[in-house]
Enzyme design. Structure first.
Site, PDB file in Angstrom:
ATOM      1  N   GLU A 224       3.931   4.182   8.751  1.00 22.81           N
ATOM      2  CA  GLU A 224       3.976   2.765   8.407  1.00 22.81           C
ATOM      3  C   GLU A 224       5.113   2.075   9.148  1.00 22.81           C
ATOM      4  O   GLU A 224       4.959   0.962   9.657  1.00 22.81           O
ATOM      5  CB  GLU A 224       4.160   2.592   6.896  1.00 22.81           C
ATOM      6  CG  GLU A 224       4.231   1.144   6.449  1.00 22.81           C
ATOM      7  CD  GLU A 224       4.501   0.983   4.959  1.00 22.81           C
ATOM      8  OE1 GLU A 224       4.502  -0.169   4.486  1.00 22.81           O
ATOM      9  OE2 GLU A 224       4.718   1.989   4.273  1.00 22.81           O
TER      10      GLU A 224
ATOM     11  N   SER B 288      13.601  -0.166   2.561  1.00 21.56           N
ATOM     12  CA  SER B 288      14.490  -1.234   3.015  1.00 21.56           C
ATOM     13  C   SER B 288      15.282  -0.796   4.242  1.00 21.56           C
ATOM     14  O   SER B 288      15.501   0.393   4.494  1.00 21.56           O
ATOM     15  CB  SER B 288      15.456  -1.640   1.893  1.00 21.56           C
ATOM     16  OG  SER B 288      16.417  -0.621   1.679  1.00 21.56           O
TER      17      SER B 288
END
Length: 401
Positions: free
Chosen positions: A245, A386
């Site tokens: 991803e 993050s």
């Protein structure tokens, strides 16, 4: 590393451009050129067109629909699709869950799911984040208890992108709450969204758009045959998936297309005044982003060259964290430049796809989209792990800290 494309690669790029020009519906191109996201029907139609050509999943093994291309050719295809712009194949299918099934799944799972994923016969979504487990994903609480030949799933997922369209969801669940480490008690399940006990509730974002959702699981039965990999070892699947991803989040071609369009926009003056492209500070910031994007492009090619050897293997590539950080930071920087170009015209109206609009738009659509996109894209440095977490991953993998 050779930084110039070969004659064969340049010819392939032209072949891709010609194919897109012949086959991409005008309505899809126009919608995406305006800065709006394609509809579900547009995504499905275009992915099936690519799949019929054999181009939907070029990075998969040949026996499951892949092309056997070099990483450079795969990069060229993706870049041309993004620069057109046209819809990319649905990432949940082809870049996330598909490669996990290839690497960890049974033969029965591969035969059942992979062809339908490639042709977008089934629309998949990702069930990872929870109200108390986002960047700290290993703290997830959704439970799956085995009862005979089924798991019974209870819990909640949130920020589930496009779950309103999904036929299936790939799900991280806790199967051993007493494991020594949180990561050791997690499993990876494939769940039919039509299963009794699943409820999807929309989350309407600040711009009025419906992109993300909450998904609730109340005594949902999932066949044991839908377990991917080994029970309690789903974290291995999750790390592998998130690495894929993050690589896709670089979006070099998409950023090139937005910069090209931004230059055209900035050379115009919506109110008849001085075009912002004549502002030396704006030009300086735009040039800086372009230089950083070229560096990201080269780094992406280097990462893809190493990942070509690892498809079908289970080891995630920590270098994907670099692409995730720089790619998302540059996308946010470009969105800020759009806001500057729009000026006060960016304050008008809501998102063009929002049902909160109750009067005709008085400014160009790109200007109306500038601030909604800017605020929406704050998420890009958060989802998929993050950027702060990515820096920790790199410190451990590359520096041994």
């Amino acid at each position: 590393m050779e930084l110039r494309f070969t004659e064969e690669e340049r010819a392939f790029r032209q072949e891709v451009r010609d194919f897109i020009d012949r086959n991409l519906p005008a309505a899809t191109r126009e919608r995406m050129e305006s800065g709006r996201t394609p509809t579900k029907e547009m995504v499905v139609q275009w992915q099936r067109t690519l799949n019929a050509k054999g181009w939907a999943v070029p990075h998969w093994p040949v026996e499951w629909g892949g092309t056997g291309w070099s990483p450079i050719k795969r990069f060229i295809l993706q870049e041309e699709i993004q620069q057109t712009p046209a819809p990319l194949p649905l990432a949940f299918n082809v870049s996330m869950c598909g490669p996990v099934i290839i690497a960890f799944g049974t033969e029965a799972q591969k035969k059942r799911f992979l062809p339908r994923m490639a042709n977008l016969d089934d629309w998949w979504c990702q069930g990872f984040s929870e109200p108390g487990a986002g960047s700290d994903l290993a703290s997830l609480k959704t439970r799956a208890v085995r009862q005979g030949d089924h798991y019974v799933v209870n819990g909640q997922k949130t920020w589930t992108t496009l779950a309103q369209y999904a036929d299936w969801i790939f799900l991280l669940v806790r199967t051993d709450p007493n494991a020594a480490k949180p990561q050791e008690g997690i499993s990876f399940l494939l769940v039919d969204m039509k299963s009794p006990g699943i409820t999807v509730r929309p989350i309407i974002t600040i711009d009025g758009a419906h992109e993300v959702n909450e998904v609730f699981f109340d005594d949902v039965k999932v066949p044991v045959e839908n377990l991917v990999g080994t029970e309690n070892r789903g974290w291995d699947c999750a790390k592998f998936l998130l690495s894929n991803e993050r690589t896709g989040q670089a979006r070099v071609g998409a950023s090139k297309e937005r910069i090209r369009r931004l230059k055209l926009i900035a050379s115009q003056a919506p109110g008849g005044g001085r075009p912002i492209i004549e502002d030396p500070r704006f030009r300086e910031r735009l040039t800086e982003v372009e230089v950083q994007l070229k560096a990201l492009e080269i780094t992406t090619l280097r990462v893809l060259a190493t990942e070509q050897k690892n498809l079908g293997q289970r080891k995630p590539n920590p270098a994907s964290s670099i692409l995730k950080i720089r790619g998302t930071e540059l996308q946010q920087a470009i969105s800020e430049l759009y806001v500057l170009a729009a000026g006060p015209y960016g304050l008008a109206g809501a998102h063009p796809d929002s049902d909160r609009r109750n009067e005709p738009e008085l400014v160009p659509e790109w200007a109306a989209l500038a601030q909604p996109v800017y605020f929406n894209w704050r998420k890009q440095s958060i989802y998929g792990g993050s950027n702060e977490i990515q820096k920790n991953i790199m410190a451990k993998a590359f520096l041994g800290l």
